[in-house]
Design a protein around this motif. Structure first.
Motif, PDB file in Angstrom:
ATOM      1  N   ILE A 158      42.773  38.699  31.769  1.00 53.97           N
ATOM      2  CA  ILE A 158      44.182  38.517  32.133  1.00 53.97           C
ATOM      3  C   ILE A 158      44.322  37.126  32.726  1.00 53.97           C
ATOM      4  O   ILE A 158      43.676  36.792  33.716  1.00 53.97           O
ATOM      5  CB  ILE A 158      44.640  39.572  33.152  1.00 53.97           C
TER       6      ILE A 158
ATOM      7  N   GLN B 248      48.817  43.068  38.466  1.00 48.69           N
ATOM      8  CA  GLN B 248      47.598  42.770  37.706  1.00 48.69           C
ATOM      9  C   GLN B 248      46.352  43.028  38.539  1.00 48.69           C
ATOM     10  O   GLN B 248      45.319  43.444  38.010  1.00 48.69           O
ATOM     11  CB  GLN B 248      47.625  41.312  37.222  1.00 48.69           C
TER      12      GLN B 248
ATOM     13  N   LEU C  29      40.823  39.921  35.865  1.00 49.19           N
ATOM     14  CA  LEU C  29      41.878  38.969  36.218  1.00 49.19           C
ATOM     15  C   LEU C  29      41.214  37.681  36.703  1.00 49.19           C
ATOM     16  O   LEU C  29      40.442  37.693  37.655  1.00 49.19           O
ATOM     17  CB  LEU C  29      42.776  39.554  37.315  1.00 49.19           C
TER      18      LEU C  29
END
Length: 489
Positions: A361, A382, A332
């Motif tokens: 992400i 996430q 992420l």
């Protein structure tokens, strides 16, 4: 020694006292605190933002609400703060006025969060209608005494129409055809005829197709009451190639004021079937021997290639029987809003995917999910799913980025949700857990330093690209080996 004990006591006090949250309820009249004289009152807000969000109220229906977020000013008056009152006034065909009062569950003990960030809260409510101007005002409670100027903060918000990517899911817009795609194709058959094809909708039963250039060249009415592909030939009175096809639907809820769609008239493909067939036969008769020879050569080459490929795979399996490919890791990436997306974030994402075998992400790629889940819920989900959370920093702030970066010369900045402060707050909540802290990394280009507001990031391992590329990749490789060993066990 005494200083260390005082610091330890302050940390224990911060860990023991819960952080304030909000509880909101309707309050349209004056607040009770306004009738009482206060020696000291809190100051105004530091920032107020308004944006629409989509919520599902039925399987095929969405409701649009305001997401109102605010940041408290970091000064000593925050110790007197009890609540924040938000009032919304709408101006359209008629005017509406409503307010909510958001009480803070705990008294504020410091001007900023224990992690160092500013106090930020948000409230989702107040339904959003089409093409309406909203005036949003907010002030802290206790408010100023009578005959005193009270601090307040306001923001204006104008809701878009049915063509907006969020408003099109409103029930009124759906009934007006906001989700209907007729997929118009039109071609010029000859000088006097144009063929128009489109997909009808079950929302209505009548459509008008117009061919327009400088004037209306022709039109025709189509009657269909179900979802199907239909075709109509329209007589025209002038040159129609390049003209505009306008499709006017008449649906039950919007009548003559429904959403219209347009297309362009192209030339129809020629269908000289018999002449083409004869020409193909003559060409095929002359080239047939050469085609057969080429086919034999291609077959022989294909068989040799298949044999060599089979032999290569057999040797590779014999030489490397235990080789396995490590699974990719999820990364992420969060970044401040001032970073150029195209010139910094995209290049860094390509580096992760191509050289570190990572699944990246980015909030830029999941705007629809963020709108459905809300930024805080999406970011929390996430963070749990990711193997690494990377804070990407850069001091290279160009003012001449291209359009994909969100900035260009003379144009305003793209109005998007900045998730960096929210991600920083989630990081600060994990500071006390050494196991969770290992998930975070800081990557920067050149010699970018963390700002004072985000100085807590200094607790994370920091890498400078491209100087620390080897160490950075080894860190990600260590994560891959851990993930692989867990799956094997």
């Amino acid at each position: 020694m005494s200083l260390a004990l005082l610091s330890l006591a302050a940390l224990c006090w911060g860990a023991a006292s819960p952080e304030p949250t909000i509880q909101c309820s309707s309050e349209n009249g004056p607040s009770p605190e306004w009738k009482v004289h206060h020696a000291l009152t809190p100051g105004d807000l530091r920032e107020l933002r308004v944006e629409p969000v989509k919520t599902r109220v039925a399987p095929e229906e969405h409701s649009l609400l305001m997401n109102i977020s605010w940041i408290l000013r970091a000064d000593a008056s925050i110790l007197m703060l009890k609540a924040t009152k938000i009032c919304v006034t709408s101006k359209n065909n008629f005017q509406t006025y409503s307010c909510v009062r958001c009480n803070y569950t705990e008294a504020f003990q410091s001007q900023t969060r224990p992690s160092g960030g500013k106090w930020m809260f948000s409230y989702i409510g107040f339904p959003v209608e089409l093409n309406t101007v909203y005036f949003v005002g907010a002030h802290n409670i206790p408010s100023a005494n009578i005959n005193e100027d009270g601090p307040s903060w306001s923001a204006n918000f104008t809701s878009p129409g049915c063509l907006d990517h969020i408003m099109k899911y409103k029930k009124k817009c759906i009934e007006a055809g906001s989700l209907w795609d007729p997929n118009i194709t039109a071609c010029k058959k000859n000088e006097k005829m144009v063929e128009v094809n489109f997909t009808t909708s079950p929302l209505g039963d009548r459509y008008m197709a117009l061919i327009q250039s400088n004037a209306v060249l022709g039109f025709s009415t189509v009657w269909k009451n179900k979802l199907t592909r239909t075709s109509v030939v329209i007589p025209v009175t002038g040159e129609s190639e390049g003209a505009v096809v306008q499709l006017v639907p008449y649906f039950r809820t919007c009548g003559h004021d429904c959403i219209r769609h347009k297309g362009t008239v192209m030339l129809c493909p020629k269908t000289g079937f018999h002449n083409t067939l004869d020409n193909n036969r003559r060409v095929l008769g002359g080239w047939l021997p050469l085609l057969l020879a080429a086919l034999l050569v291609a077959t022989w080459v294909l068989m040799v290639g298949i044999y060599l490929l089979w032999r290569h795979e057999r040797i590779k399996k014999t030489s490397f029987p235990d080789t396995t490919l490590l699974p990719p890791i999820k990364v992420l990436v969060v970044y401040p809003s001032e970073i150029c997306f195209q010139h910094t974030v995209c290049y860094f994402t390509e580096f992760l995917q191509n050289h570190c075998r990572s699944e990246v992400i980015l909030e830029k790629w999941q705007k629809k999910k963020i709108a459905e889940m809300g930024p805080v819920q999406w970011l929390t989900t996430q963070k749990k799913a990711a193997d690494k959370v990377i804070f990407l920093l850069s001091n290279d702030v160009n003012t001449t980025c291209d359009g994909t970066c969100g900035r260009s010369k003379g144009s305003p900045r793209e109005n998007s949700q900045d998730l960096f402060p929210l991600a920083f707050n989630l990081f600060c909540s994990d500071l006390r857990s050494q196991t969770r802290l290992h998930k975070y990394m800081v990557v920067c280009f050149k010699d970018a330093d963390t700002k004072d507001d985000y100085s807590a990031l200094n607790a994370c391992p920091k890498y400078h690209l491209m100087k620390d590329t080897t160490a950075f990749c080894k860190e990600l490789l260590h994560i891959k080996e851990n993930v692989s060993s867990e799956k094997r066990s």
